[in-house]
Design an enzyme around this catalytic site. Structure first.
Site, PDB file in Angstrom:
ATOM      1  CB  SER A 180      36.596  30.893  36.293  1.00 40.68           C
ATOM      2  OG  SER A 180      35.736  30.556  35.347  1.00 40.68           O
ATOM      3  CG  HIS A 208      38.796  33.489  38.998  1.00 43.86           C
ATOM      4  ND1 HIS A 208      38.953  32.488  39.793  1.00 43.86           N
ATOM      5  CD2 HIS A 208      37.545  33.359  38.519  1.00 43.86           C
ATOM      6  CE1 HIS A 208      38.179  31.708  39.980  1.00 43.86           C
ATOM      7  NE2 HIS A 208      37.097  32.049  39.120  1.00 43.86           N
ATOM      8  CE  LYS A 239      35.336  32.949  41.994  1.00 41.08           C
ATOM      9  NZ  LYS A 239      35.070  31.484  42.189  1.00 41.08           N
TER      10      LYS A 239
HETATM   11  N1  PMP Z   1      32.003  35.510  38.439  1.00 36.77           N
HETATM   12  C1  PMP Z   1      32.990  34.536  38.209  1.00 36.77           C
HETATM   13  C2  PMP Z   1      33.984  34.956  36.872  1.00 36.77           C
HETATM   14  C3  PMP Z   1      33.286  33.325  39.071  1.00 36.77           C
HETATM   15  O1  PMP Z   1      34.181  32.656  38.577  1.00 36.77           O
HETATM   16  C4  PMP Z   1      32.486  33.329  40.187  1.00 36.77           C
HETATM   17  C5  PMP Z   1      32.554  31.898  41.097  1.00 36.77           C
HETATM   18  N2  PMP Z   1      32.407  30.701  40.509  1.00 36.77           N
HETATM   19  C6  PMP Z   1      31.544  34.057  40.292  1.00 36.77           C
HETATM   20  C7  PMP Z   1      31.166  35.267  39.459  1.00 36.77           C
HETATM   21  C8  PMP Z   1      30.456  33.647  41.477  1.00 36.77           C
HETATM   22  O2  PMP Z   1      30.911  34.412  42.711  1.00 36.77           O
HETATM   23  P1  PMP Z   1      30.419  33.466  43.976  1.00 36.77           P
HETATM   24  O3  PMP Z   1      30.932  32.334  44.077  1.00 36.77           O
HETATM   25  O4  PMP Z   1      30.617  34.657  44.977  1.00 36.77           O
HETATM   26  O5  PMP Z   1      28.820  33.452  43.865  1.00 36.77           O
END
Ligand code: PMP
Length: 392
Positions: A180, A208, A239
């Site tokens: 990310s 992502h 997302k």
């Molecule tokens: N895994 C990754 C790689 C992420 O980037 C994120 C979001 N920041 C999450 C999990 C968590 O997802 P959520 O926002 O739906 O809790």
């Protein structure tokens, strides 16, 4: 109030170090342009890759669900909070992901926590990329399993960790599909081969990649043609899917196990009907409007090429996440502030989210941006970058 002085002291320290952050409320709906502090700016910080947060089909699906089923479910899934639409969506998602079954959690964060904490015991080991998401790290902290960290996307180091782990009952390798903060893709073909060679279970977080990579946005596993070779796919519905929630797509056995043991699933109320129906509509949009994904990639290439031509360091990015690596945290926040002044909202990210000396302005373009907006954003980057001596 008396008693919280110790918290206030720490907050004051954060302020003096310049790391205290105010939340920044949007005054409009999410989109390629948003209003912040009364000013219209180009949005380059959201994960709304395909612009689904306000897609007409999604909004209509949510409205219909509210009309028909109300706004809440009144219970956890395992007591009285499973609606037939929850299970219908899970079947649809599993089919989309080419897996036997799927299970939805309240968020991507709790999915990682729930899966990792429940399927591993003290006789097991988890082997994790050093730059995996915080929710994976926290999930690992909750297990009694042994932990090994391998160097970021370094398959030789992963092999070392696998070789050192022969004595454990289960070896579980976990990696983000797309990272990310850098926008690079994990080397999944090599990781899959190693997992097969050493008889390890592989878990990939497609937060992502879902809606971004693979056929119709099926994710990183489909992107590399690895369907059927990755044991556990997890990801988020918040997302590219544009709504809220997390999922695990895997076997029926894993689904059944998590229904009994996945603590965030067991002890937290299920998604409201509007959330589930909007997520379900998102799968239809992915299947029927693939041009959104083409537009996303076209925009990503245009913007990344533009930043690189200007002389910015965009690191190892291969996806619509493009970091502009600045290094120094103060300079990074200055760049973000100047961009805002010139009409662009792109947040600076520093330690501890990224390593010290690696501060960056992280940009994410979406399918909603027009080329004119992206050119405007590039012009703002050029002006700000030159003023701050980041580029020549
Ligand atoms: N895994 C990754 C790689 C992420 O980037 C994120 C979001 N920041 C999450 C999990 C968590 O997802 P959520 O926002 O739906 O809790």
């Amino acid at each position: 109030m008396k008693g919280f002085e110790y918290l206030q002291n720490e907050l004051d320290e954060m302020k003096s170090e310049g790391v205290f952050r105010e939340l920044i409320p949007l005054e409009t709906e999410q989109g390629s342009k948003v209003v912040i502090k009364g000013k219209e700016v180009i949005q380059l910080s959201s994960n709304n890759y395909l612009g689904l947060t306000d897609h007409p089909r999604m909004k209509q699906a949510a409205l219909n669900a509210v009309e028909k089923y109300g706004v809440g479910t009144g219970s956890v899934r395992t007591i009285a909070g499973t609606l037939s639409m929850h299970e219908e969506f899970e079947r649809k998602l599993a089919e989309f992901k080419h897996t036997e079954a799927s299970l939805v959690f309240q968020s991507g964060f709790t999915t990682n926590q729930g899966v990792l904490s429940s399927i591993l015991g003290k006789e097991d080991v988890v082997i994790s990329d050093e730059l995996n998401h915080a929710s994976i790290i926290d999930g690992i902290r909750l297990t009694k399993a042994a932990r090994k960290i391998y160097k970021h996307v370094d398959v030789e180091d992963l092999e070392r960790a696998l070789k050192e782990s022969a004595e454990y009952r289960v070896r579980l390798v976990v990696t983000d599909g797309v990272f990310s903060m850098d926008g690079n893709i994990a080397p999944l073909p090599e990781i899959v081969e190693l997992c097969e060679k050493y008889d390890a279970i592989l878990m990939v977080d497609d937060a992502h990649s879902s809606g971004v990579l693979g056929r119709n946005g099926r994710g990183s596993i489909d992107h590399f043609d690895l369907n059927g070779r990755v044991h556990i796919q997890v990801g988020t519905l918040s997302k590219a899917i544009g709504v809220l929630g997390g999922y695990v797509a895997s076997t029926q056995a894993l689904r059944d196990y998590l229904v009994h043991k996945g603590r965030p699933f067991l002890f937290s109320t299920s998604h409201p009907p509007a959330v589930t129906e909007a997520c379900s509509a998102a799968i239809d949009v992915l299947l029927e409007e693939p041009e959104l994904i083409d537009k996303l990639w076209d925009n990503a290439k245009f913007f990344k090429d533009g930043l690189q031509k200007l002389g910015f360091d965009t690191g190892k990015s291969e996806t619509p996440i493009t970091p502009v690596i600045v290094g120094d945290a103060t300079l990074c926040h200055e760049l973000s502030d100047k961009l805002f002044e010139y009409g662009v909202f792109a947040q600076g990210i520093g330690f501890p989210t990224v390593a010290k000396g690696q501060a960056r302005v992280r940009t994410i373009v979406t399918a909603q941006h027009t080329k004119e907006e992206l050119q405007e954003a590039l012009d703002a980057f050029e002006k700000a970058g030159k003023e701050l001596n980041i580029i020549k």
